[in-house]
Design a protein around this motif. Structure first.
Motif, mmCIF file in Angstrom:
data_model
loop_
_atom_site.group_PDB
_atom_site.id
_atom_site.type_symbol
_atom_site.label_atom_id
_atom_site.label_comp_id
_atom_site.label_asym_id
_atom_site.label_seq_id
_atom_site.Cartn_x
_atom_site.Cartn_y
_atom_site.Cartn_z
ATOM 1 N N GLU A 147 -9.090 -1.870 2.951
ATOM 2 C CA GLU A 147 -9.731 -0.596 3.284
ATOM 3 C C GLU A 147 -10.462 -0.031 2.064
ATOM 4 O OE1 GLU A 147 -8.355 3.861 4.567
ATOM 5 O OE2 GLU A 147 -7.163 2.178 5.310
ATOM 6 N N ARG A 203 -9.261 2.348 -1.125
ATOM 7 C CA ARG A 203 -7.797 2.438 -1.165
ATOM 8 C C ARG A 203 -7.243 1.513 -2.245
ATOM 9 N NH1 ARG A 203 -4.140 2.607 4.203
ATOM 10 N NH2 ARG A 203 -2.410 3.652 3.225
ATOM 11 N N ASP A 245 0.853 -1.185 0.000
ATOM 12 C CA ASP A 245 0.000 0.000 0.000
ATOM 13 C C ASP A 245 0.892 1.239 0.000
ATOM 14 O OD1 ASP A 245 0.848 0.481 2.622
ATOM 15 O OD2 ASP A 245 -1.036 -0.114 3.527
ATOM 16 N N ASN A 246 0.279 2.405 -0.075
ATOM 17 C CA ASN A 246 1.055 3.647 -0.144
ATOM 18 C C ASN A 246 1.663 4.077 1.179
ATOM 19 O OD1 ASN A 246 0.924 4.239 -2.875
ATOM 20 N ND2 ASN A 246 -1.087 5.165 -2.695
ATOM 21 N N SER A 247 1.345 3.390 2.263
ATOM 22 C CA SER A 247 1.897 3.782 3.560
ATOM 23 C C SER A 247 3.028 2.863 3.996
ATOM 24 C CB SER A 247 0.790 3.786 4.622
ATOM 25 O OG SER A 247 0.303 2.467 4.815
ATOM 26 N N ALA A 248 3.675 2.220 3.043
ATOM 27 C CA ALA A 248 4.824 1.335 3.290
ATOM 28 C C ALA A 248 4.433 0.035 3.977
ATOM 29 C CB ALA A 248 5.925 2.041 4.067
ATOM 30 N N GLY A 249 3.148 -0.290 4.014
ATOM 31 C CA GLY A 249 2.721 -1.583 4.542
ATOM 32 C C GLY A 249 2.837 -2.649 3.476
ATOM 33 N N LEU A 288 2.469 -3.411 9.090
ATOM 34 C CA LEU A 288 1.589 -2.243 9.077
ATOM 35 C C LEU A 288 2.110 -1.219 10.067
ATOM 36 C CD1 LEU A 288 -1.744 -4.251 9.230
ATOM 37 C CD2 LEU A 288 -0.805 -3.137 7.211
ATOM 38 N N GLY A 289 2.487 -0.073 9.581
ATOM 39 C CA GLY A 289 2.973 0.979 10.465
ATOM 40 C C GLY A 289 4.183 0.569 11.273
ATOM 41 N N TYR A 297 -4.416 -0.891 -3.752
ATOM 42 C CA TYR A 297 -3.340 -1.787 -3.320
ATOM 43 C C TYR A 297 -2.625 -2.325 -4.557
ATOM 44 C CZ TYR A 297 -5.670 -1.445 1.150
ATOM 45 O OH TYR A 297 -6.225 -0.949 2.300
#
Length: 154
Positions: free
Chosen positions: A139, A142, A92-96, A111-112, A144
């Motif tokens: 989500e 969103r 995903d775009n949040s580095a997960g 995740l995070g 992926y």
């Protein structure tokens, strides 16, 4: 008359008189140098074709990439591929990320900065994971990103 450095072919200046013997000697030297050259290249073509066929036989996987949009109402997520997946990674775009390898019954999640695992299933050309508890990579709205190695030997 001057001559070329590598093959000693005649190089006439404007003031030089072109003689038939010089010209015929030059074309004869070129012909002699080229004779057999085509045969050597044919051998190279055959060797290259054999190497290419060998590479085709060694290539046992395809790389797949794509995207999907999450749907939070799903209790699990299934990805379907053109061939049997042997390795799957979802980003995903949040580095997960989520990743797993064929044969494992768990997928690793990050995740995070915290690592988790979730149950996963491999069936034919699909890969699924349990997304019920934390909505892992489902989500709503969103995007992926999926990268997978697929078994191309099928």
């Amino acid at each position: 008359m001057n001559h070329t450095e590598n093959y000693h072919l005649p190089r006439w200046d404007m003031a030089d008189r072109i003689q038939m013997a010089d010209f015929n000697s030059m074309t004869g030297a070129i012909e002699d140098a080229l004779t057999g050259h085509d045969g050597r290249m044919d051998g190279q073509d055959a060797a290259l074709a054999a190497q290419s066929a060998r590479i085709d036989r060694l290539g046992n996987c395809q790389i797949y990439h794509g995207t999907y949009t999450g749907n939070s109402s799903a209790s699990s997520k299934t990805l379907s591929f053109p061939h049997k997946p042997i390795f799957v990674m979802v980003l995903d775009n949040s580095a997960g990320f989520l990743l797993s390898v064929q044969g494992l019954d768990r997928a690793r999640l990050s995740l995070g900065g915290t690592n988790y695992t979730t149950l996963c299933t491999w069936s034919g050309n699909s890969f699924s994971w349990d997304a019920d508890v934390y909505k892992y990579f489902t989500e709503s709205g969103r995007t992926y990103y999926v990268v997978a190695f697929l078994d191309a030997a099928e």
